[in-house]
Write an enzyme that holds these catalytic residues in place. Structure first.
Site, short mmCIF file in Angstrom:
data_model
loop_
_atom_site.label_atom_id
_atom_site.label_comp_id
_atom_site.label_asym_id
_atom_site.label_seq_id
_atom_site.Cartn_x
_atom_site.Cartn_y
_atom_site.Cartn_z
N LYS A 1 0.83 -1.18 0.00
CA LYS A 1 0.00 0.00 0.00
C LYS A 1 0.88 1.25 0.00
O LYS A 1 1.97 1.26 0.59
CB LYS A 1 -0.91 0.01 1.23
CG LYS A 1 -1.83 -1.21 1.34
CD LYS A 1 -2.78 -1.32 0.17
CE LYS A 1 -3.82 -2.41 0.41
NZ LYS A 1 -4.68 -2.60 -0.78
N HIS B 1 -8.95 -9.08 -8.34
CA HIS B 1 -8.94 -8.53 -6.98
C HIS B 1 -9.32 -9.67 -6.05
O HIS B 1 -10.42 -10.20 -6.11
CB HIS B 1 -9.95 -7.38 -6.84
CG HIS B 1 -9.98 -6.84 -5.43
ND1 HIS B 1 -11.13 -6.74 -4.69
CD2 HIS B 1 -8.98 -6.41 -4.63
CE1 HIS B 1 -10.83 -6.25 -3.50
NE2 HIS B 1 -9.53 -6.03 -3.44
MG LIG Z 1 -6.37 -2.91 -4.34
#
Ligand SMILES: [Mg+2]
Length: 348
Positions: A168, A299
């Site tokens: 992230k 995903h």
């Molecule tokens: Mg993502």
């Protein structure tokens, strides 16, 4: 064969280890489990995951039980696309996106599971698989981890045989992203793919500024740089950057993908089984992307592996670290296809 009953179970509890991305804390494990029974004794199941809002699994269960299920009792469960059409028409007045899409997807997945089990074959066989194993990377670089934690989890992912890792970004200033990306790169080596995911955190200018830096750091793709629904901004950003823009996990239904793909706003398409519309819609979106030469990376994993087995443009299945119980091992950086009937997966 006819559908005789649809039952729903709900769980929701705090996660043992909460994770954070640029926009949210994911601190719950919530599930809505759907079972579709038939007059021939065969059943199909699906499980929908919720990571954040405590009440969501129960709200979804209510929608499925009271609204969607009565519309398809008595139907032939093999008519999966026909049932999808009926449920989309039913929910059109309230909007087929959002929670309606979660409900339609849950039924779609349970129907595919049922079809596979009724024929005693895995769904990837029904779809006509293109490959027997799916390349994978580990999404392990959450923002609650400090640099030492990032290094440790990245090393673990490489030890387990993943091809690379995703982390992230966007939780702090760009200098912090750079420090964290360099630390992970140092652990995984120069050739392993390293992807960054901003979870829709940036506006156009900031996405462009950061994207140029991620590109210089040899990141393999820049995921969700922008609010998911803003197609124009994705198209403009993709024109300016060489690094592929990855997105799709927060788009609902095929129409939401069509213009994005056709206008060149996405370099790696990433539908989510729950939001895009289940296995059927993910498969059709994937084929649409293939027609435009756009690669497909799921995903999440789980039942998605059956779609990835069948699509010509598959590049990766997303995964967390492997479970400690040894139920699956990677071979050459790939997940093998699950052998069980229906929508079996390695998740349990
Ligand atoms: Mg993502």
């Amino acid at each position: 064969m006819k559908i005789t009953d649809i039952s729903v179970e709900v769980t929701s509890e705090p996660k043992a280890h909460a994770v954070r991305d640029a926009i949210q804390l994911l601190d719950r494990n919530g599930h809505t489990r759907v079972q579709i029974d038939t007059d021939e004794g065969v059943s199909g199941v699906s499980t929908t995951y919720f990571g954040r809002v405590e009440s969501s699994p129960a709200v979804l269960a209510h929608l499925i039980t009271d609204q969607l299920a009565p519309a398809i009792i008595g139907e032939d469960p093999a008519l999966i696309r026909g049932i999808r059409q009926r449920l989309q028409t039913l929910t059109d007045y309230q909007g087929t996106a959002g929670l309606s899409s979660y409900g339609i997807s849950a039924i779609d997945l349970a129907l595919w599971d049922l079809l596979g089990k009724s024929l005693d074959v895995p769904v990837w066989k029904l779809l006509g698989a293109q490959r027997t194993a799916i390349p994978t990377y580990a999404m392990v670089g959450w923002l609650e981890l400090d640099v030492a934690g990032l290094e440790s989890v990245s090393a673990k992912a490489m030890e387990q045989g993943f091809r690379g890792v995703k982390m992230k970004v966007g939780g702090g200033p760009l200098t912090e992203d750079v420090q964290r990306i360099k630390a992970v790169r140092n652990i995984i080596g120069p050739d392993a793919p390293l992807m960054v995911d901003a979870n829709q955190a940036f506006g156009y200018s900031e996405a462009l500024r950061r994207g140029r830096v991620y590109e210089e750091l040899d990141c393999r793709w820049f995921e969700e740089p922008l609010p998911a629904a803003d197609t124009d901004a994705h198209v403009r950003l993709a024109e300016k950057l060489d690094i592929p823009i990855a997105t799709g996990e927060n788009r609902y239904g095929q129409a939401a993908f069509r213009d994005l793909i056709a206008r060149g706003g996405v370099g790696v398409v990433q539908p989510d089984l729950r939001r895009a519309g289940g296995l059927t819609d993910c498969l059709e979106i994937g084929l649409m992307a293939a027609g435009f030469g756009v690669p497909y990376a799921s995903h999440g994993g789980g039942a998605h592996i059956h779609v990835l087995a069948a699509l010509p443009n598959t590049i990766y299945v997303e995964s967390g670290l492997l479970p400690e119980d040894g139920r699956v091992e990677l071979v050459d950086g790939c997940y093998p296809l699950p052998p069980g009937p229906g929508l079996s997966s390695w998740n349990g």
